[in-house]
Design an enzyme around this catalytic site. Structure first.
Site, mmCIF file in Angstrom:
data_model
loop_
_atom_site.group_PDB
_atom_site.id
_atom_site.type_symbol
_atom_site.label_atom_id
_atom_site.label_comp_id
_atom_site.label_asym_id
_atom_site.label_seq_id
_atom_site.Cartn_x
_atom_site.Cartn_y
_atom_site.Cartn_z
ATOM 1 N N ALA A 10 43.103 45.971 -20.305
ATOM 2 C CA ALA A 10 42.111 45.236 -19.524
ATOM 3 C C ALA A 10 42.741 44.118 -18.700
ATOM 4 C CB ALA A 10 41.035 44.685 -20.449
ATOM 5 N N GLY A 12 46.066 43.301 -18.409
ATOM 6 C CA GLY A 12 47.222 43.789 -17.670
ATOM 7 C C GLY A 12 46.824 44.611 -16.453
ATOM 8 N N LYS A 205 43.116 26.908 -26.239
ATOM 9 C CA LYS A 205 42.547 28.262 -26.343
ATOM 10 C C LYS A 205 42.554 28.734 -27.793
ATOM 11 C CE LYS A 205 42.741 32.955 -24.561
ATOM 12 N NZ LYS A 205 43.427 33.939 -23.716
ATOM 13 N N ASN A 213 36.843 33.868 -33.601
ATOM 14 C CA ASN A 213 37.131 35.289 -33.776
ATOM 15 C C ASN A 213 36.864 35.780 -35.197
ATOM 16 O OD1 ASN A 213 38.528 37.126 -31.528
ATOM 17 N ND2 ASN A 213 38.940 34.993 -31.039
ATOM 18 N N SER A 274 36.916 39.255 -29.299
ATOM 19 C CA SER A 274 37.827 40.404 -29.293
ATOM 20 C C SER A 274 38.067 40.936 -30.699
ATOM 21 C CB SER A 274 39.153 40.019 -28.635
ATOM 22 O OG SER A 274 39.775 38.961 -29.333
#
Length: 325
Positions: A10, A12, A205, A213, A274
């Site tokens: 995605a 890249g 981040k 996550n 993710s």
């Protein structure tokens, strides 16, 4: 300028599609149906408010087909990188720069970091020093990746939001290689500031990835829910405060406080993290780079991480039961 995107999924694929519209000689390493589609019909990019763009890209699953590059932009998940160090070698020449666009604490974190931990190597991120020895930390240019994108069908990338890729040398210096790569990304319509303190952005981040996550994967709650529910917000806050103490001991400066960072997560809305997506899709989960590494840093600095340890135990067991860790 020759740039190879290693791991053209995605993010890249998004970078490759943007660079392919400039005079950069861009190539990609990918695999499976996504690779086959790019080889057959090029790479298609979907962006809101714009017509779909299709660009030809040189795509292969064999680095030897592409040869030495000026820059290799690594956009794999952290746990996937050690296994491809050897296969990546044909891309690496005497002057090749490795742009580390990998989430979490990077394996090179302590390279040229002033202080008592300079040169420390992290077992959770680079077992056996495979990357440290196989790449060499002097090749690395740090990068914090902010955009969100997804592969909607093989060969087709949908850009969701964001276009910033913050760059920075491990020692904070201004270098030609950082400046040139920034210019190349900027010419492709991406924001690519060069930061003197790239680790500050890594932690800003990571702060969210560390907590949001695993909590979302455990509770199946989107960001807007887990950041506003009193219970899960409290757990996230506890993890983030422990991480902040570690980071500040390592010299990091946080530009916002914990409450604002959590509010920022809530503002993203009904987003699946993710790690939750990986669990649903039966893909290996990115636990070590986002969680275990912070535990290791806590042990290194002598800072207790009880909340992180608890959540880490739960998410590791959940992933093991699913066969994803």
């Amino acid at each position: 300028m020759k740039v190879c995107i290693f791991g053209a999924g995605a993010i890249g694929g998004y970078v490759a599609a943007k660079l392919a519209q400039t005079d950069v000689d861009v190539s990609v390493i990918a695999r499976g149906p996504h690779l086959a589609a790019m080889q057959e019909k090029g790479l298609t990019l979907l962006e809101d408010g714009r017509d779909p763009i299709n660009v030809p890209v040189r795509a292969s699953d064999n680095a030897a087909d592409l040869g030495p590059q000026d820059y290799v932009f690594i956009t794999l998940k952290a746990h996937s990188v050690p296994a491809v160090v050897d296969t990546m070698q044909p891309l690496i020449g005497a002057e090749t720069t490795l742009v580390s666009g990998v989430n979490g604490v990077p394996w090179w974190y302590f390279h040229k970091l002033d202080g008592p931990y300079e040169g420390t190597r992290l077992r959770s991120l680079d077992p056996g020093n495979v990357q440290w020895n196989g790449f060499g930390p002097d090749r690395v240019l740090g990068c914090v990746v902010y955009p969100a994108a997804e592969v909607v069908t093989p060969g087709t990338i949908k850009h969701v939001e964001g276009n910033r890729f913050s760059l920075g040398e491990p020692d904070g210096s201004k270098t030609d290689r950082a400046a040139k790569f920034s210019v190349a990304l900027s010419a492709a319509g991406l924001r690519a500031p060069v930061r003197p303190r790239i680790r500050d952005e890594i932690w800003l981040k990571l702060w969210g990835n560390l907590s949001f996550n695993p909590i979302s994967a455990l509770t199946h709650s989107t960001l807007d829910v887990l950041c506003t529910n009193p219970g899960t917000r409290s757990v996230a806050r506890g993890m983030m405060l422990e991480a902040q103490e570690i980071a500040e001991k390592l010299g990091v400066r946080f530009p916002v406080d914990v409450e604002k960072r959590i509010d920022g997560g809530a503002a993203v809305g009904a987003h699946k993290t993710s790690m939750w997506q990986d669990l649903e899709l039966s893909r290996p989960m990115e636990i070590d780079a986002l969680v275990t590494s912070v535990q290791e840093l806590g042990q290194l600095t002598g800072i207790a991480t009880p909340t992180i340890d608890t959540v880490a135990s739960l998410i590791k067991l959940r992933a093991k039961v699913a066969g994803l860790y």
